[in-house]
Design an enzyme around this catalytic site. Structure first.
Site, PDB file in Angstrom:
ATOM      1  N   TYR A  39      63.788  17.791   3.370  1.00  0.00           N
ATOM      2  CA  TYR A  39      63.466  18.361   2.060  1.00  0.00           C
ATOM      3  C   TYR A  39      64.378  19.532   1.750  1.00  0.00           C
ATOM      4  O   TYR A  39      65.128  20.005   2.596  1.00  0.00           O
ATOM      5  CB  TYR A  39      61.995  18.781   2.000  1.00  0.00           C
ATOM      6  CG  TYR A  39      61.660  20.060   2.759  1.00  0.00           C
ATOM      7  CD1 TYR A  39      61.638  20.093   4.143  1.00  0.00           C
ATOM      8  CD2 TYR A  39      61.357  21.240   2.081  1.00  0.00           C
ATOM      9  CE1 TYR A  39      61.321  21.262   4.837  1.00  0.00           C
ATOM     10  CE2 TYR A  39      61.031  22.413   2.762  1.00  0.00           C
ATOM     11  CZ  TYR A  39      61.024  22.412   4.137  1.00  0.00           C
ATOM     12  OH  TYR A  39      60.729  23.568   4.809  1.00  0.00           O
ATOM     13  N   LYS A 154      66.394  20.561   8.104  1.00  0.00           N
ATOM     14  CA  LYS A 154      65.286  20.922   7.198  1.00  0.00           C
ATOM     15  C   LYS A 154      64.366  19.713   7.083  1.00  0.00           C
ATOM     16  O   LYS A 154      64.308  19.006   6.063  1.00  0.00           O
ATOM     17  CB  LYS A 154      65.809  21.390   5.836  1.00  0.00           C
ATOM     18  CG  LYS A 154      64.753  22.233   5.091  1.00  0.00           C
ATOM     19  CD  LYS A 154      65.382  23.090   4.036  1.00  0.00           C
ATOM     20  CE  LYS A 154      64.355  23.809   3.170  1.00  0.00           C
ATOM     21  NZ  LYS A 154      63.538  24.801   3.862  1.00  0.00           N
ATOM     22  N   GLU A 186      63.404  33.071  14.119  1.00  0.00           N
ATOM     23  CA  GLU A 186      63.187  33.241  12.677  1.00  0.00           C
ATOM     24  C   GLU A 186      61.701  33.356  12.390  1.00  0.00           C
ATOM     25  O   GLU A 186      60.876  33.339  13.304  1.00  0.00           O
ATOM     26  CB  GLU A 186      63.805  32.061  11.916  1.00  0.00           C
ATOM     27  CG  GLU A 186      63.208  30.720  12.303  1.00  0.00           C
ATOM     28  CD  GLU A 186      63.855  29.527  11.606  1.00  0.00           C
ATOM     29  OE1 GLU A 186      64.492  29.708  10.556  1.00  0.00           O
ATOM     30  OE2 GLU A 186      63.696  28.410  12.123  1.00  0.00           O
ATOM     31  N   LEU A 210      66.685  27.495  11.233  1.00  0.00           N
ATOM     32  CA  LEU A 210      67.187  26.889  10.008  1.00  0.00           C
ATOM     33  C   LEU A 210      68.158  27.875   9.374  1.00  0.00           C
ATOM     34  O   LEU A 210      67.791  29.040   9.164  1.00  0.00           O
ATOM     35  CB  LEU A 210      66.048  26.596   9.019  1.00  0.00           C
ATOM     36  CG  LEU A 210      66.567  25.930   7.751  1.00  0.00           C
ATOM     37  CD1 LEU A 210      66.844  24.452   7.998  1.00  0.00           C
ATOM     38  CD2 LEU A 210      65.610  26.106   6.590  1.00  0.00           C
TER      39      LEU A 210
HETATM   40  N1  PDD Z   1      61.606  27.622   3.709  1.00  0.00           N
HETATM   41  N2  PDD Z   1      63.685  29.216   8.074  1.00  0.00           N
HETATM   42  C1  PDD Z   1      62.717  28.310   7.832  1.00  0.00           C
HETATM   43  C2  PDD Z   1      62.019  27.685   8.984  1.00  0.00           C
HETATM   44  C3  PDD Z   1      62.403  27.961   6.502  1.00  0.00           C
HETATM   45  O1  PDD Z   1      61.456  27.040   6.264  1.00  0.00           O
HETATM   46  C4  PDD Z   1      63.090  28.590   5.430  1.00  0.00           C
HETATM   47  C5  PDD Z   1      62.802  28.261   3.994  1.00  0.00           C
HETATM   48  C6  PDD Z   1      64.075  29.533   5.742  1.00  0.00           C
HETATM   49  C7  PDD Z   1      64.878  30.221   4.658  1.00  0.00           C
HETATM   50  O2  PDD Z   1      65.762  29.318   4.048  1.00  0.00           O
HETATM   51  P1  PDD Z   1      66.249  29.497   2.534  1.00  0.00           P
HETATM   52  O3  PDD Z   1      66.910  30.822   2.454  1.00  0.00           O
HETATM   53  O4  PDD Z   1      67.190  28.374   2.328  1.00  0.00           O
HETATM   54  O5  PDD Z   1      65.001  29.394   1.667  1.00  0.00           O
HETATM   55  C8  PDD Z   1      64.352  29.828   7.066  1.00  0.00           C
HETATM   56  C9  PDD Z   1      61.349  27.081   2.400  1.00  0.00           C
HETATM   57  C10 PDD Z   1      61.420  28.087   1.311  1.00  0.00           C
HETATM   58  C11 PDD Z   1      60.049  26.293   2.429  1.00  0.00           C
HETATM   59  O6  PDD Z   1      59.857  25.583   3.411  1.00  0.00           O
HETATM   60  O7  PDD Z   1      59.272  26.358   1.476  1.00  0.00           O
END
Ligand code: PDD
Length: 288
Positions: A39, A154, A186, A210
């Site tokens: 996703y 992701k 993270e 991620l």
């Molecule tokens: N999540 N690490 C994890 C495990 C995440 O699920 C996310 C983002 C991030 C930050 O990534 P980004 O800067 O691309 O949003 C780091 C999204 C927002 C979600 O699952 O809703």
């Protein structure tokens, strides 16, 4: 219409736009049965997608990791995002895209006959973090990272992240900060940043985290603001002794973490590095 989700937005499923209550997938979809899918969450400000190229690059990487043939080329994804935004109830929203391997008889191995990937897209309301939360900051606790070894994908297989986030909720805090073998990875759905003596640090980009789209952005914004920036392994003691802690994600943008394990981070107030990055982030959005 799904009860409790009053939304005028239309969703996309496998070639057509519809109301969310009309969007149905088979119970044999491998996303449902195995979590066999990926996703993206793209933030959209007043109709303008932010860092869309980077989000679509990561979408391509995730599909490649699962060996799912991309259902669309770059122009096709951009068109889909634009169509979803055009049908969104509000111009500031998230575009959620999910692609699964598709529908097949239940068997762990990939289907041997070709299957068509399931492509789903929706928009959800986005209220960017306002002055109150920016000022108050976030509370976090440290937990062991118990997830698998491909956190760089992701994937919709998010059970580890779901259980981690629930630990935050159960503890009455906003987010967890995860550690694997004593080193920072993270948050449950955010990247975490550490400031010490004016230097901003993040963990290395590898299979244990991620790579958030804000990863590259934070590096750019730090360079612009003259903040020294490095990526290196960060031990748990360094996180506990940080002057500032920050988190980033599409949904949280950049926010300060002001307590960690019940103790104030630095002064216990949002710090100078946060303020500089926050201003730079806001300027990028304003320039969209
Ligand atoms: N999540 N690490 C994890 C495990 C995440 O699920 C996310 C983002 C991030 C930050 O990534 P980004 O800067 O691309 O949003 C780091 C999204 C927002 C979600 O699952 O809703």
């Amino acid at each position: 219409m799904i009860t409790g989700v009053p939304d005028e937005s239309q969703v996309y499923l496998n070639g057509a736009f519809m109301r969310i209550g009309e969007a149905h997938v088979s119970v044999l979809d491998r996303g449902f049965i195995f979590g066999d899918g990926i996703y993206e969450v793209v933030p959209v400000y007043n109709g303008h997608a932010f860092r869309m190229k980077e989000h679509l690059d990561r979408l391509d990487r995730s599909l490649k990791a699962l060996r799912i043939e991309p259902p669309f080329d770059r122009a096709g994804w951009i068109d889909l995002i634009e169509q979803l935004v055009a049908r969104a109830a509000q111009p500031t929203c998230f575009v959620y895209l999910q692609i699964t391997r598709g529908v097949a008889k239940r068997d762990h191995a990939f289907p041997t006959t070709p299957v068509v990937p399931t492509v789903f897209g929706m928009t959800t309301a986005f209220v960017p973090p306002g002055p109150a939360v920016r000022e108050k900051g976030m509370a976090a606790i440290g937990i062991a990272d118990e997830r698998w070894l491909h956190c760089e994908i992701k994937s919709v297989s998010l059970l580890g992240n779901v259980l981690a986030k629930q630990q935050a909720v159960d503890a009455g805090v906003d987010e967890v900060i995860q550690f694997r073998d004593g080193f920072l990875t993270e948050g449950s759905s955010t990247n975490i940043w550490v400031v010490k003596d004016g230097t901003l640090s993040g963990p290395p980009k590898n299979n244990l985290i991620l790579e958030g789209i804000r990863y590259g952005l934070v590096a750019e914004l730090a360079a612009e603001a003259g903040i020294p920036f490095e990526m290196r392994p960060i031990g748990q003691a360094e996180v506990a002794a940080a002057d500032e802690l920050l988190l980033t994600s599409a949904t949280k943008e950049v926010l300060p973490i002001v307590t960690f394990d019940g103790q104030p981070v630095g002064t216990g107030r949002p710090g100078a590095v946060y303020a500089a990055l926050r201003a730079a982030y806001d300027a990028r959005i304003a320039a969209l």
